[in-house]
Design an enzyme around this catalytic site. Structure first.
Site, PDB file in Angstrom:
ATOM      1  N   ASP A 151      52.299  15.286  49.689  1.00  0.00           N
ATOM      2  CA  ASP A 151      53.679  15.120  49.214  1.00  0.00           C
ATOM      3  C   ASP A 151      53.779  14.121  48.059  1.00  0.00           C
ATOM      4  O   ASP A 151      54.824  14.014  47.420  1.00  0.00           O
ATOM      5  CB  ASP A 151      54.583  14.672  50.369  1.00  0.00           C
ATOM      6  CG  ASP A 151      54.730  15.773  51.421  1.00  0.00           C
ATOM      7  OD1 ASP A 151      54.500  16.953  51.086  1.00  0.00           O
ATOM      8  OD2 ASP A 151      55.061  15.456  52.575  1.00  0.00           O
ATOM      9  N   ARG A 196      61.561  15.737  46.042  1.00  0.00           N
ATOM     10  CA  ARG A 196      60.426  14.960  45.504  1.00  0.00           C
ATOM     11  C   ARG A 196      60.289  15.152  43.994  1.00  0.00           C
ATOM     12  O   ARG A 196      59.811  14.262  43.290  1.00  0.00           O
ATOM     13  CB  ARG A 196      59.136  15.315  46.246  1.00  0.00           C
ATOM     14  CG  ARG A 196      59.246  14.990  47.733  1.00  0.00           C
ATOM     15  CD  ARG A 196      57.945  14.732  48.416  1.00  0.00           C
ATOM     16  NE  ARG A 196      58.085  14.867  49.855  1.00  0.00           N
ATOM     17  CZ  ARG A 196      58.573  13.921  50.671  1.00  0.00           C
ATOM     18  NH1 ARG A 196      58.951  12.765  50.193  1.00  0.00           N
ATOM     19  NH2 ARG A 196      58.666  14.141  51.968  1.00  0.00           N
TER      20      ARG A 196
HETATM   21  C1  S3P Z   1      54.764  17.835  57.142  1.00  0.00           C
HETATM   22  C2  S3P Z   1      53.549  18.325  56.790  1.00  0.00           C
HETATM   23  C3  S3P Z   1      53.149  18.593  55.404  1.00  0.00           C
HETATM   24  C4  S3P Z   1      54.127  17.998  54.398  1.00  0.00           C
HETATM   25  C5  S3P Z   1      55.559  18.168  54.805  1.00  0.00           C
HETATM   26  C6  S3P Z   1      55.811  17.544  56.159  1.00  0.00           C
HETATM   27  C7  S3P Z   1      55.014  17.550  58.570  1.00  0.00           C
HETATM   28  O1  S3P Z   1      53.044  19.962  55.212  1.00  0.00           O
HETATM   29  O2  S3P Z   1      53.941  18.559  53.118  1.00  0.00           O
HETATM   30  O3  S3P Z   1      56.405  17.544  53.855  1.00  0.00           O
HETATM   31  O4  S3P Z   1      55.973  16.821  58.894  1.00  0.00           O
HETATM   32  O5  S3P Z   1      54.252  18.059  59.400  1.00  0.00           O
HETATM   33  P1  S3P Z   1      51.840  20.846  55.778  1.00  0.00           P
HETATM   34  O6  S3P Z   1      52.368  21.554  56.965  1.00  0.00           O
HETATM   35  O7  S3P Z   1      51.524  21.750  54.638  1.00  0.00           O
HETATM   36  O8  S3P Z   1      50.701  19.934  56.157  1.00  0.00           O
END
Ligand code: S3P
Length: 430
Positions: A315, A390
């Protein structure tokens, strides 16, 4: 709402920023299916987390807000039946709400449907559905996306799921569904994604075994209510860390930030680039490490980063690209294909808006090439946030080093993860 910003002289002061979004979602969910009263201290009061609160209120959890805390009376693992033929949940812009929720709904004895806003309705959902189907839930998607229709099962099969991607939302959905399985559930991923679910499940009384990138949980009859403190969000702190690094004369301290080793990739990479970053007051609260972060303006050199570290800073890539424009030399970023299916296509959004500012940023299918220099001058202009929180915050920080005025369109999307962002920023600008 559009936001206007101008170049600043320096950033200084000590700030606290809002709580972690990922941890807040998980705390609301687990407290809502626990048996009894939990307290979530310092929760993130943002649009995304408020979606999760609403969803669990619909299912009968009593959730009271008192200042920065949530008082939640859970309904237990087996959620009450819907009043009509099925529950209808709206997840708004929140990928985490929709995906993690699907795991819990898979283990229920009722039908439900999850919908979302325009952006979420375009995002891929099959990654989470495939393992849940294997576990025995009945799920339909619309061409791989929302709406998601779920008919849960009271006797889910336990699985040993091997994922080809580091994806915390899929992992969490499988583990949450595993609470309803007949035996133990194991999830193996190629690179470790954020592990807040595993850490919090332990707090709620679940037997969690972690072995490298594999995690196994064993179901129990009920989750034990907890008092959880949510630390500041590293992904929100990242904007201020970056800003202090690239604005000459800056010296900033950000207090009480979660420094979970699955979320600290940005700090590691910035230090390798020469960043003056100090972590102090390290401690552990609610099974999560937390610290204060002091950042000083630094001369940075370029770096190459790839898929090995990306899950630890996924992120933070948009704001990292800005830092790279100010680091001496060529920075190559690969392994970030996932960014194309976040709240916006973040690769094309960042590359297109940075070009407008005059930075040399090339978009690749799975990353960026950034030709940076501390002598690169950006020029303020009219920019588009693509209604992605973001992207909006990255552009806001970029405008602090750009000549003249920058206008950011649809800037109120920052409320998805960071209500009060512009006010905090204003309070440290000199
Ligand atoms: C998150 C996991 C991430 C992240 C998202 C929040 C979470 O994504 O990018 O903003 O809270 O589990 P992924 O599922 O691709 O790892």
């Amino acid at each position: 709402m559009d936001f206007k910003l101008r170049k600043v002289n320096a950033l200084s002061g000590t700030i606290e920023i809002p709580a972690d979004k990922s941890i807040t979602h998980r705390a609301i969910m687990l407290a809502s299916i626990a048996s009894g009263k939990s307290i979530i201290r310092n929760y993130l009061n943002s649009d995304d987390c408020n979606r999760t609160i609403e969803v669990f209120r619909q299912m009968g959890a009593e959730i009271k807000v008192e200042k920065k805390d949530l008082y939640i009376t859970g309904v237990g693992l087996n959620i009450p039946q819907p009043k009509r033929d099925r529950y209808e949940f709206y997840a708004g812009n929140s990928g985490t709400t929709s995906r993690l929720l699907s795991g819990i709904l898979s283990g229920q004895n009722f039908k439900s449907v999850i919908t979302g806003d325009q952006s979420l309705s375009k995002r891929p959902m099959s990654g989470v559905v495939i393992p849940l189907l294997q576990m025995g839930a009945n799920i339909f998607l619309n061409k791989g996306s929302l709406p998601m229709e779920i008919t849960g099962s009271l006797c889910l099969k336990s699985v040993n799921y091997v994922s080809d991607k580091a994806n915390a939302q899929v992992k969490s959905a499988v583990l949450l569904a595993g609470l309803y399985a007949g035996g133990s559930t194991t999830y193996l991923e190629p690179i470790k994604s954020r592990d807040h679910t595993e850490r919090m499940l332990k707090l709620f009384g679940i037997n969690v075994e972690v072995n490298g990138n594999s995690v196994t949980i064993n179901p129990i009859k009920k989750l034990l209510p907890q008092e959880i403190f949510v630390p500041g969000d590293m992904s929100s702190a990242a904007f201020f860390i970056a800003a202090a690094l690239i604005i000459p004369g800056s010296n900033l301290t950000i207090k009480n930030i979660g420094i979970n080793p699955t979320r600290d990739g940005l700090i590691e990479v910035l230090k390798q680039m020469g960043a003056d970053i100090t972590l102090t007051n390290l401690r552990e609260i609610s099974n999560e490490p937390i610290c204060d972060i002091t950042v000083k303006y630094s001369k940075l050199s370029s770096i190459n980063i790839n898929a090995d570290i990306i899950p630890r800073m996924i992120d933070e890539i948009p704001i990292f690209v800005l830092v790279a424009t100010q680091a001496e030399g060529i920075t190559r970023i690969s392994g970030t294909k996932e960014l194309r299916v976040k709240e916006s296509d973040r690769i094309s959004a960042i590359a297109s808006q940075f070009k407008k500012l005059g930075a040399q940023v090339e978009a690749l299918e799975d990353g960026f090439i950034v030709n940076g220099s501390s002598n690169v001058f950006l020029t303020g202009t009219l920019l588009d946030s693509f209604e992605d929180h973001r992207v909006a915050m990255t552009l806001a920080i970029a405008s602090l080093i750009a000549k003249g005025e920058t206008i950011i369109r649809d800037s109120s999307c920052v409320n998805i993860s960071f209500p009060g962002f512009y006010e905090v920023l204003k309070s440290i600008c000199k």
